[in-house]
Design a protein around this motif. Structure first.
Motif, mmCIF file in Angstrom:
data_model
loop_
_atom_site.group_PDB
_atom_site.id
_atom_site.type_symbol
_atom_site.label_atom_id
_atom_site.label_comp_id
_atom_site.label_asym_id
_atom_site.label_seq_id
_atom_site.Cartn_x
_atom_site.Cartn_y
_atom_site.Cartn_z
ATOM 1 N N GLY A 149 -0.674 2.125 -9.077
ATOM 2 C CA GLY A 149 -0.534 1.326 -10.288
ATOM 3 C C GLY A 149 -1.649 0.324 -10.466
ATOM 4 O O GLY A 149 -1.880 -0.530 -9.598
ATOM 5 N N GLY A 150 -2.324 0.413 -11.592
ATOM 6 C CA GLY A 150 -3.432 -0.478 -11.887
ATOM 7 C C GLY A 150 -3.027 -1.917 -12.122
ATOM 8 O O GLY A 150 -3.842 -2.828 -11.967
ATOM 9 N N ARG A 151 -1.766 -2.136 -12.470
ATOM 10 C CA ARG A 151 -1.296 -3.501 -12.721
ATOM 11 C C ARG A 151 -0.714 -4.153 -11.479
ATOM 12 O O ARG A 151 -0.469 -5.362 -11.488
ATOM 13 C CB ARG A 151 -0.268 -3.495 -13.842
ATOM 14 N N ILE A 152 -0.483 -3.357 -10.417
ATOM 15 C CA ILE A 152 0.159 -3.921 -9.233
ATOM 16 C C ILE A 152 -0.644 -3.727 -7.945
ATOM 17 O O ILE A 152 -0.286 -4.291 -6.924
ATOM 18 C CB ILE A 152 1.585 -3.355 -9.039
ATOM 19 N N THR A 153 -1.710 -2.944 -8.006
ATOM 20 C CA THR A 153 -2.512 -2.656 -6.809
ATOM 21 C C THR A 153 -3.946 -3.085 -7.053
ATOM 22 O O THR A 153 -4.591 -2.587 -7.977
ATOM 23 C CB THR A 153 -2.481 -1.142 -6.487
ATOM 24 N N ASP A 154 -4.432 -4.010 -6.230
ATOM 25 C CA ASP A 154 -5.814 -4.437 -6.419
ATOM 26 C C ASP A 154 -6.761 -3.373 -5.867
ATOM 27 O O ASP A 154 -6.369 -2.495 -5.095
ATOM 28 C CB ASP A 154 -6.073 -5.822 -5.829
ATOM 29 N N GLU A 155 -8.004 -3.460 -6.275
ATOM 30 C CA GLU A 155 -9.003 -2.448 -5.935
ATOM 31 C C GLU A 155 -9.173 -2.271 -4.425
ATOM 32 O O GLU A 155 -9.249 -1.148 -3.928
ATOM 33 C CB GLU A 155 -10.338 -2.810 -6.582
ATOM 34 N N GLU A 156 -9.238 -3.367 -3.691
ATOM 35 C CA GLU A 156 -9.442 -3.291 -2.245
ATOM 36 C C GLU A 156 -8.299 -2.527 -1.568
ATOM 37 O O GLU A 156 -8.530 -1.651 -0.722
ATOM 38 C CB GLU A 156 -9.560 -4.700 -1.653
ATOM 39 N N LEU A 157 -7.071 -2.843 -1.937
ATOM 40 C CA LEU A 157 -5.926 -2.143 -1.359
ATOM 41 C C LEU A 157 -5.915 -0.679 -1.792
ATOM 42 O O LEU A 157 -5.622 0.212 -0.984
ATOM 43 C CB LEU A 157 -4.615 -2.827 -1.747
ATOM 44 N N ALA A 158 -6.249 -0.419 -3.042
ATOM 45 C CA ALA A 158 -6.283 0.964 -3.535
ATOM 46 C C ALA A 158 -7.266 1.822 -2.742
ATOM 47 O O ALA A 158 -6.971 2.981 -2.436
ATOM 48 C CB ALA A 158 -6.631 0.988 -5.020
ATOM 49 N N ILE A 159 -8.397 1.260 -2.383
ATOM 50 C CA ILE A 159 -9.389 1.985 -1.590
ATOM 51 C C ILE A 159 -8.833 2.280 -0.194
ATOM 52 O O ILE A 159 -8.986 3.392 0.334
ATOM 53 C CB ILE A 159 -10.718 1.186 -1.495
ATOM 54 N N LYS A 160 -8.165 1.310 0.408
ATOM 55 C CA LYS A 160 -7.568 1.506 1.732
ATOM 56 C C LYS A 160 -6.474 2.573 1.682
ATOM 57 O O LYS A 160 -6.379 3.419 2.576
ATOM 58 C CB LYS A 160 -7.009 0.191 2.269
ATOM 59 N N ILE A 161 -5.643 2.520 0.648
ATOM 60 C CA ILE A 161 -4.582 3.519 0.474
ATOM 61 C C ILE A 161 -5.197 4.904 0.310
ATOM 62 O O ILE A 161 -4.767 5.876 0.937
ATOM 63 C CB ILE A 161 -3.692 3.150 -0.734
ATOM 64 N N THR A 162 -6.211 4.997 -0.522
ATOM 65 C CA THR A 162 -6.898 6.271 -0.761
ATOM 66 C C THR A 162 -7.472 6.844 0.517
ATOM 67 O O THR A 162 -7.269 8.019 0.833
ATOM 68 C CB THR A 162 -8.016 6.080 -1.810
ATOM 69 N N ASP A 163 -8.181 6.019 1.260
ATOM 70 C CA ASP A 163 -8.809 6.484 2.500
ATOM 71 C C ASP A 163 -7.760 6.947 3.511
ATOM 72 O O ASP A 163 -7.940 7.969 4.175
ATOM 73 C CB ASP A 163 -9.686 5.396 3.105
ATOM 74 N N GLU A 164 -6.684 6.212 3.625
ATOM 75 C CA GLU A 164 -5.634 6.597 4.579
ATOM 76 C C GLU A 164 -5.022 7.930 4.194
ATOM 77 O O GLU A 164 -4.809 8.803 5.038
ATOM 78 C CB GLU A 164 -4.551 5.512 4.650
ATOM 79 N N TRP A 165 -4.745 8.104 2.916
ATOM 80 C CA TRP A 165 -4.171 9.361 2.429
ATOM 81 C C TRP A 165 -5.125 10.536 2.679
ATOM 82 O O TRP A 165 -4.709 11.582 3.164
ATOM 83 C CB TRP A 165 -3.838 9.220 0.949
ATOM 84 N N THR A 218 2.086 1.057 -13.082
ATOM 85 C CA THR A 218 2.767 0.877 -11.800
ATOM 86 C C THR A 218 2.624 2.081 -10.875
ATOM 87 O O THR A 218 2.942 1.983 -9.695
ATOM 88 C CB THR A 218 4.269 0.646 -12.000
ATOM 89 N N GLY A 219 2.218 3.203 -11.406
ATOM 90 C CA GLY A 219 2.197 4.446 -10.643
ATOM 91 C C GLY A 219 3.510 5.203 -10.740
ATOM 92 O O GLY A 219 3.583 6.376 -10.376
ATOM 93 N N ILE A 220 4.548 4.560 -11.233
ATOM 94 C CA ILE A 220 5.870 5.176 -11.276
ATOM 95 C C ILE A 220 5.940 6.279 -12.322
ATOM 96 O O ILE A 220 6.247 7.434 -12.000
ATOM 97 C CB ILE A 220 6.972 4.127 -11.526
ATOM 98 N N GLY A 221 5.662 5.945 -13.564
ATOM 99 C CA GLY A 221 5.801 6.920 -14.645
ATOM 100 C C GLY A 221 4.932 8.144 -14.462
ATOM 101 O O GLY A 221 5.386 9.285 -14.617
ATOM 102 N N ILE A 222 3.686 7.921 -14.108
ATOM 103 C CA ILE A 222 2.748 9.044 -13.988
ATOM 104 C C ILE A 222 3.080 9.913 -12.774
ATOM 105 O O ILE A 222 2.871 11.124 -12.797
ATOM 106 C CB ILE A 222 1.286 8.547 -14.006
ATOM 107 N N SER A 223 3.661 9.321 -11.718
ATOM 108 C CA SER A 223 4.091 10.131 -10.569
ATOM 109 C C SER A 223 5.309 10.964 -10.922
ATOM 110 O O SER A 223 5.415 12.123 -10.493
ATOM 111 C CB SER A 223 4.359 9.261 -9.341
ATOM 112 N N ILE A 224 6.201 10.412 -11.720
ATOM 113 C CA ILE A 224 7.359 11.187 -12.174
ATOM 114 C C ILE A 224 6.886 12.377 -12.999
ATOM 115 O O ILE A 224 7.353 13.507 -12.806
ATOM 116 C CB ILE A 224 8.339 10.312 -12.975
#
Length: 144
Positions: free
Chosen positions: A107-123, A67-73
């Motif tokens: 989170g790999g279980r909640i974020t698809d690849e296309e959205l992850a790329i967009k999030i990455t680029d924006e960041w 989910t990205g939650i645990g590893i961010s904590i």
């Protein structure tokens, strides 16, 4: 620029996809594990990536779990780390613009690849709005 990346088993596939995208964009990648979808403990990988960023081995880091939650904590336990778990492009933009997030979690279980790329680029493409209230607040975080 160097970007450190790490994941547990739940974020492994997404890490690989984002890693390829980062390499295609010209970034150097330091991959700190894991190396498969075999079950591992996310705190280990959040910590090792955050320590690399905090030590200056990479100016930015990205971490992935289910989910990205645990590893961010886990990453945020390391002094000097501001890891934002983002599920939207807007969150990624504001994490960098207002909080100067030096790490990004997804989170790999909640974020698809296309959205992850967009999030990455924006960041990556957003600048920190330094000065004023944002710098003051980031300084407060850094003092904690």
């Amino acid at each position: 620029m160097i970007i450190a990346v790490a994941s547990d088993h739940g974020g492994f596939k997404l890490k690989l996809a984002v890693k390829k995208h980062l390499i295609d964009r010209g970034y150097q990648i330091v991959d700190l594990g894991t190396t498969s979808e075999e079950s591992v403990d996310y705190p280990i990988y959040g910590k090792v990536c955050a320590e690399a960023v905090a030590a200056g081995k990479a100016p930015l880091g990205m971490v992935f779990c289910g989910t990205g939650i645990g590893i961010s904590i886990a990453a945020n336990k390391i002094h000097g780390i501001r890891c934002a778990n983002c599920t939207s492009v807007e969150m990624a933009h504001l994490a960098k613009q207002h909080n100067n997030a030096n790490m990004l979690a997804m989170g790999g279980r909640i974020t698809d690849e296309e959205l992850a790329i967009k999030i990455t680029d924006e960041w990556l493409d957003t600048e920190f709005e330094s000065g004023g209230r944002h710098s003051r607040r980031v300084d407060m975080l850094n003092e904690m």
